[in-house]
Design a protein around this motif. Sequence first.
Motif, mmCIF file in Angstrom:
data_model
loop_
_atom_site.group_PDB
_atom_site.id
_atom_site.type_symbol
_atom_site.label_atom_id
_atom_site.label_comp_id
_atom_site.label_asym_id
_atom_site.label_seq_id
_atom_site.Cartn_x
_atom_site.Cartn_y
_atom_site.Cartn_z
ATOM 1 N N MET A 178 0.853 -1.199 0.000
ATOM 2 C CA MET A 178 0.000 0.000 0.000
ATOM 3 C C MET A 178 0.882 1.240 0.000
ATOM 4 O O MET A 178 1.751 1.391 0.869
ATOM 5 N N GLU A 179 0.677 2.124 -0.967
ATOM 6 C CA GLU A 179 1.490 3.333 -1.070
ATOM 7 C C GLU A 179 0.947 4.437 -0.171
ATOM 8 O O GLU A 179 -0.252 4.718 -0.172
ATOM 9 N N PHE A 180 1.838 5.050 0.586
ATOM 10 C CA PHE A 180 1.441 6.166 1.434
ATOM 11 C C PHE A 180 2.602 7.146 1.585
ATOM 12 O O PHE A 180 3.765 6.774 1.477
ATOM 13 N N ASN A 181 2.248 8.408 1.785
ATOM 14 C CA ASN A 181 3.202 9.426 2.177
ATOM 15 C C ASN A 181 3.128 9.606 3.686
ATOM 16 O O ASN A 181 2.227 9.059 4.328
ATOM 17 N N GLY A 236 8.282 3.159 5.477
ATOM 18 C CA GLY A 236 7.673 2.601 4.267
ATOM 19 C C GLY A 236 7.057 3.643 3.362
ATOM 20 O O GLY A 236 6.530 3.307 2.292
ATOM 21 N N ALA A 237 7.121 4.909 3.748
ATOM 22 C CA ALA A 237 6.467 5.964 2.978
ATOM 23 C C ALA A 237 7.182 6.223 1.659
ATOM 24 O O ALA A 237 8.402 6.117 1.564
ATOM 25 N N VAL A 238 6.402 6.589 0.645
ATOM 26 C CA VAL A 238 6.970 6.988 -0.641
ATOM 27 C C VAL A 238 7.717 8.301 -0.486
ATOM 28 O O VAL A 238 8.812 8.493 -1.007
ATOM 29 N N THR A 280 8.251 11.692 2.583
ATOM 30 C CA THR A 280 8.040 12.103 3.971
ATOM 31 C C THR A 280 8.383 13.565 4.141
ATOM 32 O O THR A 280 9.356 14.053 3.566
ATOM 33 N N ALA A 324 0.498 10.262 -2.958
ATOM 34 C CA ALA A 324 0.179 8.854 -2.751
ATOM 35 C C ALA A 324 -1.286 8.782 -2.305
ATOM 36 O O ALA A 324 -1.822 9.749 -1.763
ATOM 37 N N TRP A 369 -2.653 7.412 0.164
ATOM 38 C CA TRP A 369 -2.827 7.487 1.615
ATOM 39 C C TRP A 369 -1.730 8.349 2.222
ATOM 40 O O TRP A 369 -0.625 8.442 1.676
ATOM 41 N N THR A 370 -2.033 8.954 3.374
ATOM 42 C CA THR A 370 -1.048 9.768 4.083
ATOM 43 C C THR A 370 -1.031 9.381 5.553
ATOM 44 O O THR A 370 -2.065 9.436 6.241
ATOM 45 N N THR A 387 -5.515 10.631 1.187
ATOM 46 C CA THR A 387 -4.909 11.913 0.832
ATOM 47 C C THR A 387 -5.931 12.829 0.180
ATOM 48 O O THR A 387 -6.029 14.015 0.514
#
Length: 295
Positions: free
Chosen positions: A1-4, A41-43, A45, A88, A90-91, A139
């Motif tokens: 799962m991609e998240f910032n 794990g964030a894309v 930050t 991304a 999700w944040t 996001t």
Amino acid sequence: MEFNAVILAGGRATRLGGVPKPSLTYDGATLLSHALDAARGAVATVVVGPDPGTLPPGVLTAREEPVFAGPAAAIAVGLAALADRGAAPWTLVLACDMPHASRGVQALLAALIATPETEGAMAVSPDGRKQPLLGIYSTQAMEREVALASGEGGLTNSSVFRLLARLKVMAVPVPSGSTDDVDTWADAAVLGIDKLQEADVKSQEETLEEWCRMLLQAFELEGVEVDVNEVLAVAGVAAHSVVRPAAPLTTFIAGYAAGMARGIGQANDDAAMSAALGLARQVAKQYPEPGAESE
């Protein structure tokens, strides 16, 4: 799962005597380092708060406007900074004073994977307390709420619960200790953070005020009022919109311009400084993106 990730590292820390929370040491690393590890794990930050010093490559910095405007305002600034890197879906929103937050992040991610139709997941401690500053949110939904809030008076001193009120957010139980934070020295003691650090880490705000007084005395300008927070805010805009070294250059030129205006009688000290800082902020915000073509 991609998240910032938006890491909140500002605040006055008044109940800690002004000692900056990010610099407190727990288990051999600063609280900010623990937060960055929880967000590993964030894309992309961003750390929102005063200049944190050296950060891992690629980690962005930003500052809420006005300074100390609260966590909701800080989240909005963080989202804007991350938008430049590509949003991304999700944040992760994470306060920097929870050294065991990584345990909660994993639980939140698992809950979102199992229920993707929601607009977010917020940590709930074993005793039932919700912690919005350990949560992963849509996001797009948060950007929508920030835009709505901006049209309703803004987010200065607003609560995070209010910002998230219209989102469909799951309450996710997280492992014990995940949301333990450091608001007071008693909280610090429970986590094993030694209060002796209070003597070793001087309040940044106090240091800057003292340094400002010393400079004014050295230049025989004792009667001049300097809004340190406003100067830092303008520097933060320049650092984010241009490049980090633009911060001191911008404030130097603004100060020089204010001095020139005062010297020729164009304005008094307060008006000259306010106008110069306002113009510097405006120019910095309008600075073109790297690689953008000029008209």
